[in-house]
Design an enzyme around this catalytic site. Sequence first.
Site, PDB file in Angstrom:
ATOM      1  CG  HIS A 306      -3.218  26.877  59.909  1.00 29.35           C
ATOM      2  ND1 HIS A 306      -2.162  26.727  60.782  1.00 29.35           N
ATOM      3  CD2 HIS A 306      -3.720  28.115  60.154  1.00 29.35           C
ATOM      4  CE1 HIS A 306      -2.027  27.815  61.505  1.00 29.35           C
ATOM      5  NE2 HIS A 306      -2.961  28.677  61.156  1.00 29.35           N
ATOM      6  CB  CYS A 307      -2.399  21.467  62.309  1.00 29.25           C
ATOM      7  SG  CYS A 307      -2.377  20.266  60.965  1.00 29.25           S
ATOM      8  CE  LYS A 308       5.072  20.151  62.664  1.00 22.78           C
ATOM      9  NZ  LYS A 308       6.130  19.716  63.593  1.00 22.78           N
ATOM     10  CB  THR A 314      -6.060  20.346  59.230  1.00 21.22           C
ATOM     11  OG1 THR A 314      -5.057  21.245  59.713  1.00 21.22           O
ATOM     12  CG2 THR A 314      -6.999  21.098  58.317  1.00 21.22           C
TER      13      THR A 314
END
Length: 632
Positions: A306-308, A314
């Site tokens: 995950h990223c934001k 991602t």
Amino acid sequence: METDPANSSSKSPAVVSEKDVLIPEPSENTVGVVQDPVSAEREAHEDSISTEASVAKVDDTQMPASSTGSEPLSKTDDIVPCPPGSSPRESPPSIFSSSGLSSWAKSFKFQQQDPNRTDSGMSAFTRFTSELGLHLPTKGSEEVGDSRSSNTQVGGAFESLTKAVVDSSRGAVKAMQVKARHIVSQNKRRYQEGEFDLDMTYITENIIAMGFPAGDISSGLFGFFEGLYRNHMEEVIKFFETHHKDKYKVYNLCSERLYDASRFEGKVASFPFDDHNCPPIQLIPSFCQSAYTWLKEDIQNVVVVHCKAGMARTGLMICCLLLYLKFFPTAEEAIDYYNQKRCLDGKALVLPSQIRYVKYYERVQNQFDGKVPPERRCMLRGFRLINCPYWIRPAITISNHTDILFSTKKHQKTKDLGPEDFWIKAPKKGVVVFAIPGEAGLTELAGDFKIHFQDSDGDFYCWLNTTLTDNRTMLKGSDFDGFDKRKLPAPGFHVEIVMIEPDNSQPTKSKSDSTQQQSQSSSSADSSKLKSNEKDDDVFSDSDGEEEGNSQSYSTNEKTASSMHTTSKPHQINEPPKRDDPSANRSVTSSSSSGHYNPIPNNSLAVSDIKAIAADASVFSFGDEEEDYESD
């Protein structure tokens, strides 16, 4: 002889039948219901008298006929009635005898009257019944009961109302959260099964992409409030504990948001880089190796990336992981597969620079056996904007992952100039160039670097790597991040990025030296021709009044160029001085009758000086002056 009735009655005893004997049997009603202490005592006395009389009658019937009534009646107190068929000695004393009534009365224990009690105003009968446990309604108790019941009803109604408001508020907040999360997730596929509704997608059975798990105070105040519209930490933990207990590992790609790794039992790895940017090229194989090590430990293990937002960064890392695991042979196939899995419209990984880095990693896998080669050092010479309309005159910033390497807003020669001043028109139509006169290049590069063009219509930028990029790189407008968001169109726009080796002043020229010299000797004529052509072409002119307003400047430029090319002993600047040369501090040199260079201080450069120097094609020569550029 007639007998006197009175005498006969006194002499003969009266005959009493069994029907006349009344022997009351004790019952619950007789014992339990007592009306009043005074009346109860009176009734007990009457019952005692009647009982004695009845016993006396029974005794008279049982006496022999010859007996007389000479015995006193006081002895009847010791006679206790007994049920028929039983002897008087075997039957227990009756409660209706004097001794029975006394013992029965003693069984009641009355508490002393407390003068401070609130019920002192109650009647004796009420107090008596209350002692017996019989709570009979009275006027006072009715008032107290009514007040208590009314208070209870009001409290119950308020509690019900509060509960209804809380429940409705929770329902409204939950509905708003669901709506907000769906809006934020936009076109991403969500996991909606059972009780879960998460911004999460299974790319493969063992690779999961998801949004940031927010809502925990360990991720900061902003991250805490992000739990209202992003995946909530508690729900994410519950999902993995339900479906992949002890079989998952989380990879956090955010550089701007962290959280307590203990929330996931410590199974968290961080490979951070900035949003809308690319990672250091060395970070990609490290991530792939870590994920592969976890996956091979157990066939049921899963990696959660995950990223934001859980899309671009991602997607970059997951696509590289798919290449590492040999799911797909090419970067295009891996990117297309990820886009279809992650988003409904297939637009997850769309930033050109991030796509470029997936292709870089494909080259690393195929050409360098999965190992990133050493960084190549080079010098950034300058830029050429091709098919560039007059409204594109950007400022320039060159940076890497840690520092700003060059900026036109901070450089000594350009910080006081506007972008329209340091972008110089080349002889070719619609071409403007930028380089620093008298210097080997803008800055030295090694590995990853970012070129950021800052323009009034919108910024656009790109990430490149010196090891995996040629010295001469041509990029279209669509190859820049953010270029598609600009309002004004620029058809056929290209940017040429020119780099040179550190030990060479110029890149390898694609034309012969004779052709280059011929191009240089005709630069003044081309400049004059360009001037006349640009009058009829507003698209590639800086403004409508530029030609008239700067006609004197163009004349000065042409004269300067002619003098630089027609001297008896030309000293053309085919190469800018090297950094280790003492003349590196000179901004530019000019010809003189004595044939020596006269340095011009750096701080003496003005707009007219830059334009005068720009007339000399050798200053901004990248080695391909004869090359034609066609619009796409």
